[in-house]
Enzyme design. Structure first.
Site, PDB file in Angstrom:
ATOM      1  N   ASP A 198       0.689  -1.248   0.052  1.00  0.00           N
ATOM      2  CA  ASP A 198       0.103  -0.019  -0.038  1.00  0.00           C
ATOM      3  C   ASP A 198       0.997   1.064   0.037  1.00  0.00           C
ATOM      4  O   ASP A 198       2.091   1.067  -0.018  1.00  0.00           O
ATOM      5  CB  ASP A 198      -0.914   0.008   1.015  1.00  0.00           C
ATOM      6  CG  ASP A 198      -2.239   0.602   0.844  1.00  0.00           C
ATOM      7  OD1 ASP A 198      -2.283   1.696   0.346  1.00  0.00           O
ATOM      8  OD2 ASP A 198      -3.284  -0.036   1.181  1.00  0.00           O
ATOM      9  N   HIS A 267      -2.895   3.462  -4.476  1.00  0.00           N
ATOM     10  CA  HIS A 267      -2.492   2.833  -3.150  1.00  0.00           C
ATOM     11  C   HIS A 267      -0.810   2.333  -3.606  1.00  0.00           C
ATOM     12  O   HIS A 267      -0.355   1.082  -3.020  1.00  0.00           O
ATOM     13  CB  HIS A 267      -3.235   1.723  -2.660  1.00  0.00           C
ATOM     14  CG  HIS A 267      -4.490   2.195  -1.819  1.00  0.00           C
ATOM     15  ND1 HIS A 267      -4.496   2.873  -0.820  1.00  0.00           N
ATOM     16  CD2 HIS A 267      -5.705   2.142  -2.631  1.00  0.00           C
ATOM     17  CE1 HIS A 267      -5.662   3.172  -0.327  1.00  0.00           C
ATOM     18  NE2 HIS A 267      -6.481   2.828  -1.372  1.00  0.00           N
ATOM     19  N   GLU A 331     -10.117   3.063  -4.763  1.00  0.00           N
ATOM     20  CA  GLU A 331      -9.775   4.351  -4.255  1.00  0.00           C
ATOM     21  C   GLU A 331      -8.628   4.684  -5.130  1.00  0.00           C
ATOM     22  O   GLU A 331      -7.466   4.976  -4.932  1.00  0.00           O
ATOM     23  CB  GLU A 331      -9.376   4.464  -3.024  1.00  0.00           C
ATOM     24  CG  GLU A 331     -10.398   3.984  -2.013  1.00  0.00           C
ATOM     25  CD  GLU A 331     -10.077   4.064  -0.576  1.00  0.00           C
ATOM     26  OE1 GLU A 331     -10.736   4.216   0.447  1.00  0.00           O
ATOM     27  OE2 GLU A 331      -8.876   3.588  -0.209  1.00  0.00           O
TER      28      GLU A 331
HETATM   29  C1  ACM Z   1     -10.991  -0.402   1.104  1.00  0.00           C
HETATM   30  O1  ACM Z   1     -11.270  -0.320   2.329  1.00  0.00           O
HETATM   31  N1  ACM Z   1     -10.350   0.855   0.636  1.00  0.00           N
HETATM   32  C2  ACM Z   1     -11.119  -1.376   0.515  1.00  0.00           C
END
Ligand code: ACM
Ligand code: ZN
Length: 768
Positions: A198, A267, A331
């Protein structure tokens, strides 16, 4: 020979019945509850030092686990032998091609001579062993255990029973992860989703790209709490491929598949910090020290970046034999792609066009996901992705992980895609499990108490019967922004994983929360045996506080679900046994707890009631709070209850971009000179202190005269408190009505919300 042995057992039972301490009875009412348990009143099986485990060669590993479990509790380890014909005092494990529901189904038959666990597959044998070990009385003084005679038939409701762990936001050593897996095993889970990369840390060694772990595994500091300040502690760590292969084997031995997640194309800051040329701007980037969603993502128009992702996935697939590889997709802001010549050229080259539902950049994301899916499929695997994959064109064979509630799951199942349900509002275990957050390990927020987890039904409304099959099963997630210690991680997991286990394993008609709490309470003895920290809220006192503003008192109802009595005290006076609801009408300090039959005390509940001249008086909100933070409305501000640090607890009202403006009718002319209230501060969530506070008074409720006004400075970014107390005094004035106007700031320039209004959260308004 046979008859002699039986006679000896008979004598043993007689002897033992006069020596109660040494023998205890097993209880098959375990977590998760088996589908069918039928007991007879025939003689029980007695497990003791002479018991042996017999099994077919293929079941040696499972037999070893059973022997370990027995040794862990009782200190003796049964011998493991090949199966023989004449069995006595034997736990017998056998694969049988019988009529089992699936590979994880098993049967346990208990009679005086043998406990026989059968299944058509090792998986089922393993779950039979789990049920048996959870039935053991956990007491190392016991030397003989009686297993009631009968038959258990059991199988799971869902084939996918998952638990997730984020090791990027905080690194956990392999040995800790193994304990986490052990906890999953105890609850019959079979899929471990390891979120291994991440923005805040790349944790997996990739041989072709060594900088990923040399640079990307380390960050130079971390955001402090919910502030805008950072510590300067270097944090990080990574796993070598060898360590991960060992972990895969460890899980596999315990019938758990590890599903690795390489979260792409967003991410990815840790990767970009290591190889800046993979981003749209070329950097420089740093491994992120804060949480949230970064605008910096992988450049989708850069062929080298796509090659990089494929190279990484290739090494990942080599380490993890899982059928599924998770490629993230959540995201992903489109900001950089919109500005990037390479990404825009790619959009042209692919002939991508925006439509009324999606932007061209949305479809560019679909392109990345589909391309990665194709790569993974070419290597004989399948992908899982987060439900953002539905925002565009869904990759053809993708399994969708529905996290933003359940609607993504419904949509994907209707498109005949497989689905894993991980809705944040039920199954995010990084959320608080109590509203009493001041006494909890600090958390990201939210509220997912154990009972809510237990209530979760994985087949969402809105699906037809023939679409149910696309729901593979539920999974809970633990993101670790605010979890750096392993014992806190376990505390978030336990006992919620016990509730999850019944959601995953049991049929809905089997579920019964109060019954589960009793069974889960028994299971905590095993948690204790292994030294696992767990949350005890559900075994402790539960206190419901309801202000009755009309009649001017606060009602307190205390309850509990496990054995013991409830004891309370007021202002630290004598302990009183609770019999009926209390009525609170004046300032006091209340405590209460469960006193258990063994003399131990549960967690102590504590609260202060803080009445003022405004308490229980009629109040009008001149501006409505935000609908998500209105709770019981205006009464929240005059009910004698102060809010904790958790602004979602129901004891706060929250206004967005508006004044908190209230008028209180003191019902008679009253002298006032002080107003006190707290503001909640959570800069990360855009909640700041007040720009100004005004107090006005009126005799008729129409014409108000200002008696106090003050402007305040915005709190500095390094303010670490969660509460900001405001106390204002003015010359005493006699009035019937008092108006308090609290004006918010806008988000400051150094904040991600710059250009937008800030929130203001207010709790009890005290007037003195
Ligand atoms: C998430 O909680 N961004 C998958
Ligand atoms: Zn780009």
């Amino acid at each position: 020979m046979k008859r002699i042995v039986v006679a000896i057992i008979g004598i043993t039972i007689l002897t033992l019945s006069s020596c109660q301490k040494q023998i205890e009875t097993a209880d098959y009412q375990v977590v998760p509850l088996p589908k069918e348990i039928s007991l007879t009143d025939k003689k029980p099986f007695i497990l003791d030092k002479n018991t042996v485990i017999e099994c077919q060669k293929d079941l040696q590993k499972e037999a070893d686990f059973l022997a370990d479990y027995i040794e862990d509790i009782y200190g003796f380890r049964p011998r493991i032998m090949d199966a023989e014909n004449d069995m006595n005092n034997v736990i017998y494990l056998a694969l049988e091609p019988n009529d089992f529901a699936n590979d994880e189904a098993y049967q346990i038959v208990v009679n005086e001579r043998v406990i026989k666990i059968t299944s058509r597959n090792n998986h089922g044998i393993f779950y039979g062993i789990q049920t048996l070990r959870k039935s053991f009385p956990v007491d190392n003084n016991v030397t003989k255990i009686a297993f009631p005679a009968g038959v258990i038939n059991d199988w799971p409701r869902f084939a996918y029973r998952g638990m997730h762990l984020d090791v990027s936001r905080h690194f956990f050593p392999i040995d800790s992860i193994k304990v986490y897996i052990d906890a999953m095993v105890m609850h019959n889970l079979n899929k471990f989703h390891l979120h291994i990369t991440d923005d805040q840390g790349w944790r997996i060694e990739i041989k072709k790209y060594p900088k990923l772990t040399e640079i990307g595994a380390w960050r130079s500091g971390t955001l402090i709490g919910k502030t805008m300040a950072y510590d300067t502690i270097r944090h990080g760590g990574c796993y070598t491929q060898e360590e991960l292969r060992d972990l895969v084997k460890y899980a596999e031995d315990r019938h758990i598949t590890i599903i690795p997640e390489i979260d792409l194309p967003g991410h990815m800051l840790a990767a970009l910090a290591s190889y800046p040329e993979l981003g749209c701007t070329g950097g420089p980037y740093e491994v992120w020290k804060r949480w949230g969603v970064s605008e910096d993502v992988i450049c989708a128009g850069n062929e080298h970046a796509m090659q990089f992702l494929e190279d990484v996935l290739l090494e990942v697939m080599d380490i993890f034999p899982s059928e599924y590889i998770h490629i993230g997709g959540d995201e992903v802001p489109r900001d950089r792609w919109k500005e990037c010549p390479k990404c825009q050229a790619k959009i042209k080259e692919l002939g991508i066009k925006a439509d009324d539902k999606h932007s061209a950049e949305d479809y560019l994301q679909s392109y990345v996901m589909s391309r990665m899916e194709q790569f993974v499929e070419n290597h004989g695997r399948h992908i899982i992705g987060w439900d953002e994959m539905l925002d565009g064109e869904l990759a053809p064979n993708a399994t969708v992980m529905s996290w933003r509630g359940s609607s993504g799951g419904v949509k994907a199942a209707k498109m005949h895609h497989n689905v894993i349900m991980t809705p944040n509002d039920y199954l995010y275990f990084d959320y608080y499990q109590t509203l009493d957050t001041d006494n909890e390990p600090f958390s990201i927020g939210g509220y997912n108490p154990v009972k809510k987890v237990y209530s979760y039904e994985p087949i969402p409304d809105g699906l037809d019967e023939d679409e149910h099959k696309y729901i593979l099963g539920p999974q809970a997630n633990i993101w670790t922004e605010y979890t750096s210690e392993f014992n806190v991680l376990l505390y978030r997991l336990l006992p919620r994983i016990g509730a999850l286990a019944e959601v995953q394993w049991c049929n809905p008609e089997q579920k019964d929360y109060e019954d589960w709490v009793q069974r889960e309470y028994r299971l905590t003895k095993l948690y204790k045996l292994y030294g696992w920290r767990y949350a005890t809220h559900i075994f402790d006192i539960d206190v419901r506080i309801t202000p009755n503003v009309k009649e001017g008192f606060i009602e307190v109802v205390m309850s509990k679900l496990v054995d013991g009595k409830i004891v309370y005290s007021i202002d630290n006076q004598n302990d009183i046994e609770y019999k009926e609801p209390l009525r609170i009408t004046e300032n006091c300090h209340l405590e209460g707890y469960v006193l258990r039959p063994d003399g131990s005390q549960g967690r102590v509940f504590r609260t202060d009631f803080d009445f003022s001249k405004a308490s229980m008086k009629p109040i009008v909100l001149m501006e409505q709070p935000h609908k998500n933070y209105t709770f019981n409305g205006a009464d929240v501000l005059i009910d004698g209850l102060r809010g904790s640090t958790n602004y979602r607890s129901g004891r706060w009202l929250g206004w967005y971009g508006k004044n908190a403006d209230v008028i209180i009718d003191l019902q008679e002319v009253t002298e006032v000179s002080t107003v006190k209230f707290n503001l909640n501060i959570n800069m990360k969530d855009w909640i700041f202190n007040a720009r100004s506070v005004k107090v006005l008074v009126s005799d008729d409720g129409d014409d108000f005269e200002e008696v106090f006004a003050q402007d305040f400075d915005l709190l500095s970014a390094d303010y670490t408190g969660s509460l900001y107390p405001v106390e204002i005094t003015f010359s005493p004035v006699n009035t019937r009505y008092i108006e308090i106007v609290i004006t918010p700031f806008d988000c400051p320039e150094c904040h991600s919300g710059y250009g937008y209004p800030a929130w203001i959260f207010v709790d009890e308004i005290g007037v003195y």
